[in-house]
Write a protein that holds these residues in place. Structure first.
Motif, PDB file in Angstrom:
ATOM      1  N   MET A 141       0.933  -1.099   0.012  1.00 49.77           N
ATOM      2  CA  MET A 141       0.047  -0.011   0.066  1.00 49.77           C
ATOM      3  C   MET A 141       0.838   1.278   0.006  1.00 49.77           C
ATOM      4  O   MET A 141       2.011   1.196   0.609  1.00 49.77           O
ATOM      5  N   ALA A 142       0.419   2.218  -0.657  1.00 47.62           N
ATOM      6  CA  ALA A 142       1.068   3.851  -0.641  1.00 47.62           C
ATOM      7  C   ALA A 142       0.375   4.599   0.128  1.00 47.62           C
ATOM      8  O   ALA A 142      -0.995   4.464   0.186  1.00 47.62           O
ATOM      9  N   PRO A 143       0.734   5.342   1.110  1.00 44.48           N
ATOM     10  CA  PRO A 143       0.278   6.573   1.794  1.00 44.48           C
ATOM     11  C   PRO A 143      -0.588   7.388   0.755  1.00 44.48           C
ATOM     12  O   PRO A 143      -0.151   7.821  -0.300  1.00 44.48           O
ATOM     13  N   ALA A 144      -1.659   7.801   1.515  1.00 46.24           N
ATOM     14  CA  ALA A 144      -2.694   8.689   0.718  1.00 46.24           C
ATOM     15  C   ALA A 144      -2.101  10.249   0.838  1.00 46.24           C
ATOM     16  O   ALA A 144      -2.938  10.794   1.959  1.00 46.24           O
ATOM     17  N   VAL A 145      -1.158  10.756   0.538  1.00 43.56           N
ATOM     18  CA  VAL A 145      -0.777  11.897   0.645  1.00 43.56           C
ATOM     19  C   VAL A 145      -0.784  12.832  -0.553  1.00 43.56           C
ATOM     20  O   VAL A 145      -0.445  12.605  -1.355  1.00 43.56           O
ATOM     21  N   PRO A 146      -1.850  13.811  -0.650  1.00 41.79           N
ATOM     22  CA  PRO A 146      -1.914  14.681  -1.579  1.00 41.79           C
ATOM     23  C   PRO A 146      -0.704  15.649  -1.776  1.00 41.79           C
ATOM     24  O   PRO A 146      -0.020  15.830  -1.091  1.00 41.79           O
ATOM     25  N   SER A 147      -0.303  15.527  -3.146  1.00 44.09           N
ATOM     26  CA  SER A 147       0.590  16.275  -3.820  1.00 44.09           C
ATOM     27  C   SER A 147       0.380  17.766  -3.388  1.00 44.09           C
ATOM     28  O   SER A 147      -0.727  18.265  -3.477  1.00 44.09           O
TER      29      SER A 147
END
Length: 133
Positions: free
Chosen positions: A48-54
């Motif tokens: 899984m990848a973190p859900a951090v908005p750019s």
């Protein structure tokens, strides 16, 4: 609490929350985690990848929300006084400076003191765009 993306040995994906990684491992090893689709207890964490908005995504959000309209109204109709907000508000309340609409920043204890002294202030639901003076 930590949320993990999980996958069973049959390839079904699901997710669940755990107190910590040790808690997940203990429950997995005791076969206490079951696939939500097939019931298999042979489960492990999935990639899984973190859900951090750019930064770009945050800047491209729609600018027509009620909050944005409020921000625009405040910025258009008041003067930004930065960290001098508490001093300016008190001086206007005491009659030492002409009254005008202002917005800025104040430490919580300074804002509390203004309210206790009857100075009419209100917190804004956004962070000012300008940097402190």
């Amino acid at each position: 609490m930590i949320r993990y993306a999980l996958r069973c040995d049959k390839g079904h994906d699901f997710e669940s929350w755990f107190r910590n990684s040790t808690g997940f491992e203990a429950m997995r090893d005791a076969n206490q985690i079951a696939c939500a689709e097939c019931g298999s207890t042979r489960v492990d964490r999935a990639l899984m990848a973190p859900a951090v908005p750019s930064e770009k995504a945050r800047l491209s959000e729609p600018q027509n929300s009620a909050l944005e309209k409020l921000r625009q109204h405040v910025e258009k109709n008041s003067d930004y006084v930065g960290l001098s907000f508490a001093e300016e508000a008190r001086a206007m309340h005491d009659g030492d400076r002409p009254t005008r609409a202002i917005h800025g920043e104040a430490r919580p204890e300074d804002a509390r003191k203004l309210i206790e002294d009857g100075v009419p202030i209100a917190p804004l639901p956004f962070i000012p765009r300008q940097k402190s003076n």
